[in-house]
Scaffold this motif. Structure first.
Motif, PDB file in Angstrom:
ATOM      1  N   MET A   1       0.855  -1.174   0.000  1.00 17.40           N
ATOM      2  CA  MET A   1       0.000   0.000   0.000  1.00 17.40           C
ATOM      3  C   MET A   1       0.874   1.201   0.000  1.00 17.40           C
ATOM      4  O   MET A   1       2.051   1.087  -0.233  1.00 17.40           O
ATOM      5  CB  MET A   1      -0.912  -0.280   1.132  1.00 17.40           C
ATOM      6  N   GLY A   2       0.453   2.392   0.242  1.00 17.68           N
ATOM      7  CA  GLY A   2       1.338   3.488   0.055  1.00 17.68           C
ATOM      8  C   GLY A   2       0.950   4.809   0.643  1.00 17.68           C
ATOM      9  O   GLY A   2       0.284   4.844   1.631  1.00 17.68           O
ATOM     10  N   ARG A   3       1.339   5.912   0.030  1.00 20.86           N
ATOM     11  CA  ARG A   3       1.145   7.253   0.565  1.00 20.86           C
ATOM     12  C   ARG A   3       0.313   8.118  -0.342  1.00 20.86           C
ATOM     13  O   ARG A   3       0.405   8.000  -1.540  1.00 20.86           O
ATOM     14  CB  ARG A   3       2.473   7.983   0.658  1.00 20.86           C
ATOM     15  N   HIS A   4      -0.402   9.038   0.249  1.00 24.99           N
ATOM     16  CA  HIS A   4      -1.246   9.936  -0.526  1.00 24.99           C
ATOM     17  C   HIS A   4      -1.010  11.387  -0.130  1.00 24.99           C
ATOM     18  O   HIS A   4      -0.715  11.663   0.997  1.00 24.99           O
ATOM     19  CB  HIS A   4      -2.723   9.663  -0.250  1.00 24.99           C
ATOM     20  N   THR A   5      -1.255  12.274  -1.049  1.00 23.70           N
ATOM     21  CA  THR A   5      -1.238  13.706  -0.727  1.00 23.70           C
ATOM     22  C   THR A   5      -2.645  14.233  -0.905  1.00 23.70           C
ATOM     23  O   THR A   5      -3.252  13.969  -1.918  1.00 23.70           O
ATOM     24  CB  THR A   5      -0.331  14.486  -1.679  1.00 23.70           C
ATOM     25  N   ARG A   6      -3.157  14.964   0.094  1.00 22.41           N
ATOM     26  CA  ARG A   6      -4.533  15.435   0.027  1.00 22.41           C
ATOM     27  C   ARG A   6      -4.573  16.941   0.168  1.00 22.41           C
ATOM     28  O   ARG A   6      -3.960  17.499   1.051  1.00 22.41           O
ATOM     29  CB  ARG A   6      -5.344  14.835   1.171  1.00 22.41           C
ATOM     30  N   THR A   7      -5.359  17.593  -0.684  1.00 18.81           N
ATOM     31  CA  THR A   7      -5.567  19.033  -0.528  1.00 18.81           C
ATOM     32  C   THR A   7      -7.038  19.382  -0.662  1.00 18.81           C
ATOM     33  O   THR A   7      -7.386  20.531  -0.832  1.00 18.81           O
ATOM     34  CB  THR A   7      -4.783  19.819  -1.596  1.00 18.81           C
ATOM     35  N   HIS A 130      -1.752  -2.610   3.849  1.00 21.68           N
ATOM     36  CA  HIS A 130      -0.772  -3.296   3.016  1.00 21.68           C
ATOM     37  C   HIS A 130      -1.331  -4.589   2.434  1.00 21.68           C
ATOM     38  O   HIS A 130      -2.172  -5.258   3.043  1.00 21.68           O
ATOM     39  CB  HIS A 130       0.477  -3.616   3.827  1.00 21.68           C
ATOM     40  N   LEU A 131      -0.834  -4.955   1.265  1.00 21.00           N
ATOM     41  CA  LEU A 131      -1.188  -6.216   0.610  1.00 21.00           C
ATOM     42  C   LEU A 131      -0.367  -7.367   1.173  1.00 21.00           C
ATOM     43  O   LEU A 131      -0.886  -8.452   1.442  1.00 21.00           O
ATOM     44  CB  LEU A 131      -0.950  -6.100  -0.899  1.00 21.00           C
ATOM     45  N   THR A 195      -5.616  -0.836  -1.323  1.00 21.94           N
ATOM     46  CA  THR A 195      -4.398  -1.602  -1.150  1.00 21.94           C
ATOM     47  C   THR A 195      -3.698  -1.710  -2.496  1.00 21.94           C
ATOM     48  O   THR A 195      -4.109  -1.087  -3.478  1.00 21.94           O
ATOM     49  CB  THR A 195      -4.678  -2.989  -0.544  1.00 21.94           C
ATOM     50  N   CYS A 196      -2.626  -2.501  -2.562  1.00 20.08           N
ATOM     51  CA  CYS A 196      -1.912  -2.711  -3.819  1.00 20.08           C
ATOM     52  C   CYS A 196      -2.569  -3.800  -4.651  1.00 20.08           C
ATOM     53  O   CYS A 196      -3.357  -4.597  -4.156  1.00 20.08           O
ATOM     54  CB  CYS A 196      -0.466  -3.101  -3.546  1.00 20.08           C
ATOM     55  N   GLY A 197      -2.196  -3.865  -5.925  1.00 19.98           N
ATOM     56  CA  GLY A 197      -2.710  -4.890  -6.806  1.00 19.98           C
ATOM     57  C   GLY A 197      -1.853  -4.999  -8.047  1.00 19.98           C
ATOM     58  O   GLY A 197      -0.862  -4.288  -8.203  1.00 19.98           O
ATOM     59  N   GLY A 198      -2.272  -5.877  -8.951  1.00 22.56           N
ATOM     60  CA  GLY A 198      -1.520  -6.060 -10.182  1.00 22.56           C
ATOM     61  C   GLY A 198      -0.285  -6.921  -9.967  1.00 22.56           C
ATOM     62  O   GLY A 198      -0.182  -7.685  -9.013  1.00 22.56           O
ATOM     63  N   ASP A 199       0.660  -6.764 -10.869  1.00 27.23           N
ATOM     64  CA  ASP A 199       1.889  -7.554 -10.810  1.00 27.23           C
ATOM     65  C   ASP A 199       2.941  -6.872  -9.941  1.00 27.23           C
ATOM     66  O   ASP A 199       2.961  -5.649  -9.810  1.00 27.23           O
ATOM     67  CB  ASP A 199       2.459  -7.740 -12.220  1.00 27.23           C
ATOM     68  N   PHE A 200       3.828  -7.678  -9.388  1.00 28.19           N
ATOM     69  CA  PHE A 200       4.952  -7.133  -8.640  1.00 28.19           C
ATOM     70  C   PHE A 200       6.140  -6.990  -9.575  1.00 28.19           C
ATOM     71  O   PHE A 200       6.576  -7.957 -10.209  1.00 28.19           O
ATOM     72  CB  PHE A 200       5.318  -8.035  -7.465  1.00 28.19           C
ATOM     73  N   ASP A 201       6.626  -5.783  -9.704  1.00 26.64           N
ATOM     74  CA  ASP A 201       7.752  -5.488 -10.584  1.00 26.64           C
ATOM     75  C   ASP A 201       9.044  -5.648  -9.793  1.00 26.64           C
ATOM     76  O   ASP A 201       9.375  -4.809  -8.948  1.00 26.64           O
ATOM     77  CB  ASP A 201       7.618  -4.062 -11.124  1.00 26.64           C
ATOM     78  N   THR A 202       9.764  -6.723 -10.060  1.00 25.41           N
ATOM     79  CA  THR A 202      10.991  -6.978  -9.298  1.00 25.41           C
ATOM     80  C   THR A 202      12.068  -5.938  -9.582  1.00 25.41           C
ATOM     81  O   THR A 202      12.949  -5.706  -8.752  1.00 25.41           O
ATOM     82  CB  THR A 202      11.528  -8.382  -9.615  1.00 25.41           C
ATOM     83  N   GLY A 205      10.679  -2.982  -7.406  1.00 25.39           N
ATOM     84  CA  GLY A 205      10.299  -3.314  -6.041  1.00 25.39           C
ATOM     85  C   GLY A 205       8.911  -2.845  -5.681  1.00 25.39           C
ATOM     86  O   GLY A 205       8.576  -2.750  -4.490  1.00 25.39           O
ATOM     87  N   HIS A 206       8.068  -2.562  -6.693  1.00 26.01           N
ATOM     88  CA  HIS A 206       6.724  -2.047  -6.457  1.00 26.01           C
ATOM     89  C   HIS A 206       5.684  -2.877  -7.201  1.00 26.01           C
ATOM     90  O   HIS A 206       5.977  -3.473  -8.241  1.00 26.01           O
ATOM     91  CB  HIS A 206       6.601  -0.595  -6.935  1.00 26.01           C
ATOM     92  N   TYR A 207       4.452  -2.860  -6.674  1.00 25.20           N
ATOM     93  CA  TYR A 207       3.327  -3.386  -7.435  1.00 25.20           C
ATOM     94  C   TYR A 207       2.924  -2.342  -8.475  1.00 25.20           C
ATOM     95  O   TYR A 207       3.167  -1.145  -8.307  1.00 25.20           O
ATOM     96  CB  TYR A 207       2.148  -3.696  -6.507  1.00 25.20           C
ATOM     97  N   THR A 208       2.290  -2.816  -9.533  1.00 25.11           N
ATOM     98  CA  THR A 208       1.955  -1.922 -10.638  1.00 25.11           C
ATOM     99  C   THR A 208       0.670  -1.140 -10.428  1.00 25.11           C
ATOM    100  O   THR A 208       0.487  -0.089 -11.034  1.00 25.11           O
ATOM    101  CB  THR A 208       1.832  -2.715 -11.944  1.00 25.11           C
ATOM    102  N   ASP A 209      -0.226  -1.633  -9.582  1.00 26.72           N
ATOM    103  CA  ASP A 209      -1.572  -1.073  -9.502  1.00 26.72           C
ATOM    104  C   ASP A 209      -2.036  -0.885  -8.066  1.00 26.72           C
ATOM    105  O   ASP A 209      -1.355  -1.250  -7.113  1.00 26.72           O
ATOM    106  CB  ASP A 209      -2.574  -1.995 -10.222  1.00 26.72           C
TER     107      ASP A 209
END
Length: 222
Positions: A1-7, A130-131, A195-202, A205-209
């Protein structure tokens, strides 16, 4: 999972754009930025498992007879029977010095964006988790299995339990996130689970979606 910016301002339709960056460990992040609009990617999470709604703009069910919105109270527990999830490990997420949404530090924690709406208030309450982690599945590892009409229950600090009904489960490429659909104002209480999804890009080091669950309040005590 990750980070967001909100305004986004309360009471307006202005939402922060989100760029999701998912990592394969408990330190994964969702990154938010401004000026980007998300669009759907492919109709499945891993090339085989269908999602419950096509990758089009989610449409909430009719508002007739909906429960009355509640006041503000922090979420203290989350229960999703259809994926055997129950946790009281809830944390508040704010913004870092770059005005990005903090990620839960622990893979088993569900984070609530506490500068936004609380579950049961009018507007979209946002919960993120997190996934997976370096050692195995994390709290939202089965989130993509949710389907239309599944129930998500959130217990609040005031003792009220609010029930939401899922009306869409979507996957979006991390560079094409539906900012307005996820974070834009609504005229009734809704819930977003991310959460995260898609494929893991080795290589990166991140998921794509990202996987986003959309739900609307369907039951709350009077």
């Amino acid at each position: 999972m990750g980070r967001h910016t909100r305004t986004r301002r309360r009471g307006s339709s202005i939402a922060a754009a989100v760029t999701a960056v998912c990592a394969g460990t408990g330190a994964a992040l969702l990154t938010l930025g401004l000026g980007q609009a998300y669009v759907p990617s492919s109709p499945s999470l891993d090339g085989s498992a269908p999602i419950s709604a096509p990758p089009t703009e989610p449409t909430a069910p009719a508002a007739d007879g909906e429960p009355v919105a509640l006041g503000r109270s922090a979420p203290v527990a989350l229960t999703i029977p259809d994926i055997d999830l129950h946790t009281s490990h809830m944390v508040e997420l704010g913004l870092d010095h770059d005005r990005r949404l903090e990620a839960p530090r622990e893979w088993e924690a569900v984070g609530w964006y506490s500068l936004g709406e609380a579950p049961g208030q009018t507007g979209p309450a946002v919960l993120a988790g997190h996934l997976d982690s370096a050692t195995g599945p994390a709290v939202f590892h089965r989130l993509r299995e949710l389907r239309d009409r599944d129930t998500v229950s959130v217990e609040r600090a005031d003792g009220v339990v609010v029930d939401f009904t899922v009306y869409a489960v979507q996957r979006y490429a991390k560079g094409d996130f539906p900012t307005e659909e996820v974070y834009g104002d609504t005229d009734r209480p809704e819930l977003r689970l991310i959460t995260c999804g898609g494929d893991f890009d080795t290589a990166t080091g991140h998921y794509t979606d990202n996987v986003v669950v959309f739900a609307v309040l369907t039951e709350a005590p009077a």
